[in-house]
Motif scaffolding. Structure first.
Motif, PDB file in Angstrom:
ATOM      1  N   ASP A 121      -2.920   9.576   8.074  1.00  0.00           N
ATOM      2  CA  ASP A 121      -1.912   8.522   7.920  1.00  0.00           C
ATOM      3  C   ASP A 121      -1.261   8.107   9.231  1.00  0.00           C
ATOM      4  OD1 ASP A 121      -2.291   8.548   5.204  1.00  0.00           O
ATOM      5  OD2 ASP A 121      -0.688  10.002   4.834  1.00  0.00           O
ATOM      6  N   LEU A 122      -1.591   8.817  10.327  1.00  0.00           N
ATOM      7  CA  LEU A 122      -0.916   8.547  11.600  1.00  0.00           C
ATOM      8  C   LEU A 122      -1.483   7.284  12.249  1.00  0.00           C
ATOM      9  CD1 LEU A 122       1.184   9.972  13.599  1.00  0.00           C
ATOM     10  CD2 LEU A 122      -0.846  10.717  14.838  1.00  0.00           C
ATOM     11  N   THR A 123      -0.605   6.322  12.509  1.00  0.00           N
ATOM     12  CA  THR A 123      -1.078   5.106  13.174  1.00  0.00           C
ATOM     13  C   THR A 123      -0.831   5.182  14.686  1.00  0.00           C
ATOM     14  OG1 THR A 123       1.029   4.038  12.666  1.00  0.00           O
ATOM     15  CG2 THR A 123      -0.803   3.615  11.168  1.00  0.00           C
ATOM     16  N   ALA A 124       0.268   5.845  15.092  1.00  0.00           N
ATOM     17  CA  ALA A 124       0.555   6.007  16.520  1.00  0.00           C
ATOM     18  C   ALA A 124       1.517   7.168  16.731  1.00  0.00           C
ATOM     19  CB  ALA A 124       1.169   4.730  17.092  1.00  0.00           C
ATOM     20  N   LEU A 125       1.408   7.787  17.896  1.00  0.00           N
ATOM     21  CA  LEU A 125       2.379   8.786  18.319  1.00  0.00           C
ATOM     22  C   LEU A 125       3.097   8.187  19.525  1.00  0.00           C
ATOM     23  CD1 LEU A 125       3.408  11.761  17.916  1.00  0.00           C
ATOM     24  CD2 LEU A 125       1.865  12.367  19.778  1.00  0.00           C
ATOM     25  N   GLU A 126       4.413   8.022  19.382  1.00  0.00           N
ATOM     26  CA  GLU A 126       5.191   7.413  20.454  1.00  0.00           C
ATOM     27  C   GLU A 126       5.879   8.518  21.250  1.00  0.00           C
ATOM     28  OE1 GLU A 126       8.100   4.789  18.793  1.00  0.00           O
ATOM     29  OE2 GLU A 126       9.229   4.667  20.679  1.00  0.00           O
ATOM     30  N   LEU A 127       5.729   8.466  22.568  1.00  0.00           N
ATOM     31  CA  LEU A 127       6.370   9.469  23.423  1.00  0.00           C
ATOM     32  C   LEU A 127       7.437   8.829  24.282  1.00  0.00           C
ATOM     33  CD1 LEU A 127       3.212  11.350  23.816  1.00  0.00           C
ATOM     34  CD2 LEU A 127       5.318  12.609  24.157  1.00  0.00           C
ATOM     35  N   GLU A 128       8.663   9.316  24.086  1.00  0.00           N
ATOM     36  CA  GLU A 128       9.784   8.843  24.892  1.00  0.00           C
ATOM     37  C   GLU A 128      10.097   9.923  25.926  1.00  0.00           C
ATOM     38  OE1 GLU A 128      12.969   7.333  22.473  1.00  0.00           O
ATOM     39  OE2 GLU A 128      14.512   7.842  23.946  1.00  0.00           O
ATOM     40  N   GLY A 163       4.848   6.548  26.035  1.00  0.00           N
ATOM     41  CA  GLY A 163       4.482   5.288  25.384  1.00  0.00           C
ATOM     42  C   GLY A 163       3.736   5.543  24.091  1.00  0.00           C
ATOM     43  N   PRO A 164       3.243   4.475  23.450  1.00  0.00           N
ATOM     44  CA  PRO A 164       2.538   4.638  22.178  1.00  0.00           C
ATOM     45  C   PRO A 164       1.097   5.106  22.393  1.00  0.00           C
ATOM     46  CG  PRO A 164       2.709   2.305  22.729  1.00  0.00           C
ATOM     47  CD  PRO A 164       3.366   3.064  23.857  1.00  0.00           C
ATOM     48  N   LEU A 165       0.703   6.170  21.694  1.00  0.00           N
ATOM     49  CA  LEU A 165      -0.652   6.707  21.817  1.00  0.00           C
ATOM     50  C   LEU A 165      -1.320   6.720  20.449  1.00  0.00           C
ATOM     51  CD1 LEU A 165       0.153   9.824  24.062  1.00  0.00           C
ATOM     52  CD2 LEU A 165      -0.531   7.541  24.797  1.00  0.00           C
ATOM     53  N   LYS A 166      -2.632   6.552  20.462  1.00  0.00           N
ATOM     54  CA  LYS A 166      -3.400   6.534  19.206  1.00  0.00           C
ATOM     55  C   LYS A 166      -3.965   7.936  18.921  1.00  0.00           C
ATOM     56  CE  LYS A 166      -3.510   2.010  18.366  1.00  0.00           C
ATOM     57  NZ  LYS A 166      -2.256   1.675  17.657  1.00  0.00           N
ATOM     58  N   PRO A 167      -4.233   8.239  17.638  1.00  0.00           N
ATOM     59  CA  PRO A 167      -4.876   9.515  17.312  1.00  0.00           C
ATOM     60  C   PRO A 167      -6.147   9.712  18.145  1.00  0.00           C
ATOM     61  CG  PRO A 167      -4.169   8.430  15.301  1.00  0.00           C
ATOM     62  CD  PRO A 167      -3.923   7.454  16.421  1.00  0.00           C
ATOM     63  N   GLY A 168      -6.304  10.926  18.646  1.00  0.00           N
ATOM     64  CA  GLY A 168      -7.471  11.240  19.465  1.00  0.00           C
ATOM     65  C   GLY A 168      -7.249  11.040  20.952  1.00  0.00           C
ATOM     66  N   GLU A 169      -6.199  10.304  21.330  1.00  0.00           N
ATOM     67  CA  GLU A 169      -5.955  10.071  22.762  1.00  0.00           C
ATOM     68  C   GLU A 169      -5.392  11.324  23.439  1.00  0.00           C
ATOM     69  OE1 GLU A 169      -4.526   6.405  24.605  1.00  0.00           O
ATOM     70  OE2 GLU A 169      -4.116   5.669  22.584  1.00  0.00           O
ATOM     71  N   TRP A 201      10.067  13.404  23.893  1.00  0.00           N
ATOM     72  CA  TRP A 201      10.281  13.421  22.443  1.00  0.00           C
ATOM     73  C   TRP A 201       9.176  12.619  21.781  1.00  0.00           C
ATOM     74  CZ3 TRP A 201      13.926  12.274  26.117  1.00  0.00           C
ATOM     75  CH2 TRP A 201      14.866  13.278  26.351  1.00  0.00           C
ATOM     76  N   LYS A 202       8.649  13.196  20.689  1.00  0.00           N
ATOM     77  CA  LYS A 202       7.544  12.558  19.965  1.00  0.00           C
ATOM     78  C   LYS A 202       8.041  11.938  18.667  1.00  0.00           C
ATOM     79  CE  LYS A 202       3.759  15.639  21.366  1.00  0.00           C
ATOM     80  NZ  LYS A 202       4.071  17.080  21.479  1.00  0.00           N
ATOM     81  N   LYS A 203       7.553  10.739  18.408  1.00  0.00           N
ATOM     82  CA  LYS A 203       7.842  10.089  17.126  1.00  0.00           C
ATOM     83  C   LYS A 203       6.519   9.688  16.489  1.00  0.00           C
ATOM     84  CE  LYS A 203      10.983   6.644  15.191  1.00  0.00           C
ATOM     85  NZ  LYS A 203      11.855   5.492  15.502  1.00  0.00           N
ATOM     86  N   GLU A 204       6.329  10.141  15.252  1.00  0.00           N
ATOM     87  CA  GLU A 204       5.089   9.813  14.541  1.00  0.00           C
ATOM     88  C   GLU A 204       5.272   8.540  13.737  1.00  0.00           C
ATOM     89  OE1 GLU A 204       3.440  14.367  13.754  1.00  0.00           O
ATOM     90  OE2 GLU A 204       4.601  13.346  12.194  1.00  0.00           O
ATOM     91  N   HIS A 205       4.373   7.591  13.962  1.00  0.00           N
ATOM     92  CA  HIS A 205       4.367   6.361  13.162  1.00  0.00           C
ATOM     93  C   HIS A 205       3.223   6.444  12.171  1.00  0.00           C
ATOM     94  CE1 HIS A 205       7.281   4.046  15.633  1.00  0.00           C
ATOM     95  NE2 HIS A 205       6.878   4.888  16.566  1.00  0.00           N
ATOM     96  N   GLY A 206       3.562   6.350  10.894  1.00  0.00           N
ATOM     97  CA  GLY A 206       2.528   6.441   9.871  1.00  0.00           C
ATOM     98  C   GLY A 206       2.571   5.250   8.940  1.00  0.00           C
TER      99      GLY A 206
END
Lengths: 83, 146
Positions: free
Chosen positions: B42-49, B82-88, B121-126
């Motif tokens: 369900d993960l569309t992006a992992l955002e790293l601040e 910044g925004p990262l995709k699964p597998g990156e 800090w990681k934020k999961e976008h699903g």
């Protein structure tokens, strides 16, 4: 004194701004938090559980008992989750 | 000693090659790489601040301490934001030493401190919204090993 106060992650989201300048007489971080919480609900909400919040003074990790004497930048954020 | 905090991707192999290039004193090179993992699909992006300025200072301090504790030829920390995709790729650390024990231990140390002391800090976008990732108590407890 004037302090630059910066917020990150959910602390930033709850407060609604990433950075602001605060005019304060607070002697410690705890005093500053109490001042902010008394201002508006959004601060009260962000600092409702300070055990979930970390603080850095001039970009160095610190604690809530620390003195603000000579400090220019205070940062509030959740526990870090890098890696 | 290298610390890089960057938006763009990096090439794992090239970074390790660069670390050893032209040297004959390295006997062991250990690296760790963190990737964006999608447990549920369900993960569309992992955002790293991160906290520009403090991030670089904290990583430099961690690396300096590793170099003080172990006899290292060189070390490296790269961390993306910044925004990262699964597998990156999210980040990597590497430690080069004459012998393997120092390289393994230093890489392990770099990771333990990076996890809990570098301001990321990681934020999961699903598909059902976004959620900040909670810090793990195990990660904080791991620092006591050192």
């Amino acid at each position: 004194m004037k302090l630059d106060v910066v917020y990150f992650a959910w602390v930033r989201e709850r407060i609604g701004v990433p950075r602001e300048t605060v005019e304060t007489q607070a002697a410690t971080v705890n005093d500053l938090v109490a001042e902010l919480r008394a201002r508006e609900d959004r601060y009260d909400l962000a600092f409702s559980d300070v055990s979930a919040v970390r603080v850095a003074l001039d970009q160095s990790l610190s604690d809530f008992d620390a003195s603000l004497a000579g400090v220019r930048e205070v940062a509030f954020f959740p526990p870090m989750t890098g890696g | 000693m290298v610390v890089r905090v960057q938006l763009e991707d990096f090439n794992l192999g090239r970074e390790l090659e660069n670390l050893r290039a032209g040297r004959t004193d390295i006997g062991a090179l250990v690296s760790f790489t963190g990737l964006v993992r999608d447990d549920t699909g369900d993960l569309t992006a992992l955002e790293l601040e991160h906290y520009p300025g403090m991030t670089e200072a904290a990583l430099t301090e961690i690396e300096t301490e590793a170099q003080r504790r172990w006899s290292l030829n060189d070390s490296l920390i790269i961390h993306r934001y910044g925004p990262l995709k699964p597998g990156e790729l999210i980040m990597m650390v590497a430690a080069a030493a004459p012998h393997r024990r120092a390289a393994f231990e230093a890489a392990d140390y770099l990771m333990d401190f990076l996890k809990s002391r570098a301001p990321f800090w990681k934020k999961e976008h699903g598909v059902d919204g976004a959620k900040w990732v909670d810090a793990k108590e195990d990660d904080e407890a791991a620092l006591k090993r050192w």
